[in-house]
Motif scaffolding. Structure first.
Motif, PDB file in Angstrom:
ATOM      1  N   GLY A 281      38.200  32.625  39.781  1.00  0.00           N
ATOM      2  CA  GLY A 281      36.602  32.810  40.281  1.00  0.00           C
ATOM      3  C   GLY A 281      36.524  32.985  41.740  1.00  0.00           C
ATOM      4  O   GLY A 281      35.296  32.742  42.351  1.00  0.00           O
TER       5      GLY A 281
ATOM      6  N   GLY B 199      37.556  41.688  42.658  1.00  0.00           N
ATOM      7  CA  GLY B 199      37.802  40.390  41.851  1.00  0.00           C
ATOM      8  C   GLY B 199      38.591  39.493  42.515  1.00  0.00           C
ATOM      9  O   GLY B 199      39.058  39.607  43.756  1.00  0.00           O
TER      10      GLY B 199
ATOM     11  N   VAL C 174      38.465  41.190  33.144  1.00  0.00           N
ATOM     12  CA  VAL C 174      38.681  39.813  33.370  1.00  0.00           C
ATOM     13  C   VAL C 174      40.125  39.785  32.355  1.00  0.00           C
ATOM     14  O   VAL C 174      40.198  39.914  31.257  1.00  0.00           O
ATOM     15  CB  VAL C 174      37.638  39.036  32.666  1.00  0.00           C
TER      16      VAL C 174
ATOM     17  N   GLU D 260      32.088  37.953  39.488  1.00  0.00           N
ATOM     18  CA  GLU D 260      32.506  36.756  39.006  1.00  0.00           C
ATOM     19  C   GLU D 260      31.233  36.417  37.783  1.00  0.00           C
ATOM     20  O   GLU D 260      31.446  35.732  36.740  1.00  0.00           O
ATOM     21  CB  GLU D 260      32.574  35.949  39.944  1.00  0.00           C
TER      22      GLU D 260
ATOM     23  N   THR E 286      39.917  38.331  38.078  1.00  0.00           N
ATOM     24  CA  THR E 286      39.029  39.587  37.876  1.00  0.00           C
ATOM     25  C   THR E 286      39.448  40.695  38.524  1.00  0.00           C
ATOM     26  O   THR E 286      40.172  40.573  39.595  1.00  0.00           O
ATOM     27  CB  THR E 286      37.534  39.034  38.226  1.00  0.00           C
TER      28      THR E 286
ATOM     29  N   ASP F 134      31.625  35.680  34.106  1.00  0.00           N
ATOM     30  CA  ASP F 134      31.101  34.567  33.475  1.00  0.00           C
ATOM     31  C   ASP F 134      30.354  34.868  32.134  1.00  0.00           C
ATOM     32  O   ASP F 134      30.273  34.224  31.118  1.00  0.00           O
ATOM     33  CB  ASP F 134      30.239  33.683  34.472  1.00  0.00           C
TER      34      ASP F 134
END
Length: 540
Positions: free
Chosen positions: A415, A411, A334, A422, A450, A426
């Protein structure tokens, strides 16, 4: 044959992959007198160590720990320059921060680990542990030194060097270290679970868990607790840039956006009767072109090269061999660009769950799934280097270990990645927000990207979407790891994290040197002698 080939009568080498191992192999081979061309399927160099930029943020896509500086120093001296001339290195203090899962909602207990001063932190966690830490670090230092002198720079082509007098003297200590797990070794010396986590986490960077890593790898504690953790200003892209400079100064040509579709071979003529029946003659490219070569270096994923680029009859490691091997972990990455400062995080911060064993079983066990909650690692290089983020912003890189499984997904930006990826992202952001005490972290995020296991499989041809490479378990370490030359094709050699000596930037630099040793016929155990010439390097 290209015009360049028709006028250049040197022996030719083609390197597949422009990660650090490929670029380093190319640089060293060019200094050996080869005409070298590197072919990279992506449109940029760096491989796992590439960078990504967005809206003034610079993100490292993979490696972020500068350990074993003497390996980098040696490589640059082999290229006629120095690490000091090529890189702007800074020692980190603290070396890293650890956040432990809190017992109740709210910020997590933390420990700052400082190079050469870990005793104070350990005493606070477990009174009376200093003496045992001294013994642990003395053992780690001895194992580290022995590994560098006798194992890391060895091709294991001539195993008799394992009968060296110094190695034999250490056999009574080495044997138990190979037969005992890192987890068990640490547990014998320390009772506090937080200390056990600090001393066991290096197993993750070796692609496995403390339970599965041989305790010989406690040598990594010498690297981070005694030698220290450095940071190259500008990020790890500056390391790739430096290795690329070494290659291009030596005349290496780099071709990006081109995929090798086949390694070309021909029946071997002349030479000794024993050995491979075929000889490498070049590679075929996805645009239909061909590059002739006397040597081909497979510096990408070894599984991809052996199962896609060679016919099964010529594969040293065909598909059935891989079915019995451990790919190591996958990862969800991320990348966060955050508005405002986040002083609660150090340059390197690790977040450890209390249920350590359950976390690792989810990643490496029989019933593999994304762990929840998950331990993770956060790099915030803007704490050290303002150049990697806009003013009054932070650049954050989060790595969550997950099973090596491309079905977890890919990814995306803002988002847009696959749902499972995802969800991991999160959860990671929420965990960091709670444990570090940054409740508005999600709201302050202005850039989010991501990366999932499917991205590793697609972009890096990574076996099973693994993030690092084959795990450093006992049967996948040292001379049990994939060898760095083909049994069936003369002139086909390998470099990178899939082969010896293993995972990590220092190991990849060593693997490049092992390519040279193979081609020279050098069966010594130590590093190659550095050249006497030291031309004035170009400033970075």
């Amino acid at each position: 044959m290209t015009a360049r080939e028709s006028t250049d009568h040197r022996r030719r080498a083609v390197v597949i992959g422009a990660g650090i191992a490929g670029l380093a192999s190319a640089a060293l081979l060019a200094r050996e007198g080869y005409a070298v061309e590197v072919v990279e399927q992506q449109h940029h160099v760096g491989g796992r160590a590439a960078t990504w930029q967005q809206d003034g943020f610079t993100f490292d896509l993979g490696p972020s720990w500068y350990l074993m500086p003497e390996v980098f120093d040696h490589f640059f001296r082999m290229c006629g320059t120095t690490a000091e001339a090529e890189l702007d290195l800074e020692r980190l203090d603290p070396a890293y921060r650890v956040l432990f899962e809190p017992a109740v909602a709210g910020p997590a207990p933390r420990v700052d680990v400082r190079t050469g001063a870990a005793h104070e932190a350990f005493e606070a966690l477990e009174p009376g542990s200093s003496t045992r830490l001294d013994a642990h670090l003395t053992s780690a230092r001895e194992a580290y030194d022995l590994a560098v002198r006798h194992f890391l720079y060895s091709t294991f082509e001539r195993p008799t060097h394992l009968l060296d007098r110094e190695v034999l003297r250490h056999v009574p200590r080495l044997a138990p270290l190979l037969g005992t797990s890192l987890e068990r070794l640490v547990a014998r010396r320390f009772t506090d679970p937080r200390i056990r986590q600090i001393l066991g986490y290096p197993a993750v960077f070796l692609g496995t868990s403390p339970e599965r890593a041989p305790s010989l790898y406690h040598l990594m504690s010498h690297a981070d607790l005694e030698v220290g953790v450095l940071y190259p200003r500008g990020g790890f892209g500056s390391v790739i840039d430096a290795v690329l400079r070494c290659a291009t100064r030596a005349g290496v040509q780099v071709r990006t956006g081109t995929r090798v579709t086949r390694v070309l071979t021909a029946p071997r003529t002349g030479g000794p009767r024993r050995g491979p029946a075929e000889q490498v003659v070049g590679v075929e490219l996805d645009d239909g072109g061909r590059l002739s070569a006397d040597v081909v270096v497979g510096a990408g994923d070894l599984h991809d090269l052996e199962t896609r680029l060679l016919p099964e009859r010529l594969a040293t490691y065909p598909a059935p061999w891989w079915e019995r091997r451990d790919p190591g972990p996958g990862a969800v990455l991320v990348h966060l660009g955050v508005r405002g400062r986040v002083p609660q995080l150090a340059h390197h911060t690790m977040l450890f769950t209390r249920d350590w064993r359950t976390n690792f079983d989810a990643i490496f066990g029989d019933d593999r799934h994304v762990p929840d909650p998950a331990s993770m690692y956060v790099c915030t290089p803007s704490r050290t280097d303002p150049s990697v983020a806009p003013p009054e912003h932070e650049t954050m890189f989060v790595l969550v270990p997950v099973p090596a499984d491309p079905s977890i997904g890919a990814g995306g930006l803002a988002g847009s990645g696959d749902p499972a990826v995802e969800r991991v992202a999160d959860a990671a952001v929420a965990t960091i927000a709670q444990w570090a005490g940054v409740p508005d972290l999600a709201e302050r995020t202005v850039v989010r990207r991501t990366v999932g296991p499917a991205d590793f499989a697609r972009d890096l041809s990574a076996w099973r979407g693994g993030a690092l490479g084959p795990a450093h378990t006992l049967r996948q370490s040292a001379f049990f790891r994939g060898r760095n030359t083909s049994r069936h094709v003369a002139g086909l050699v390998y470099a990178g994290g899939s082969t010896i000596p293993g995972i990590g930037l220092p190991m990849c630099l060593i693997s490049a040197e092992l390519v040279v040793k193979r081609l020279r016929g050098d069966t010594s155990a130590g590093a190659l002698e550095e050249p006497a010439d030291r031309p004035e390097p170009v400033a970075p």
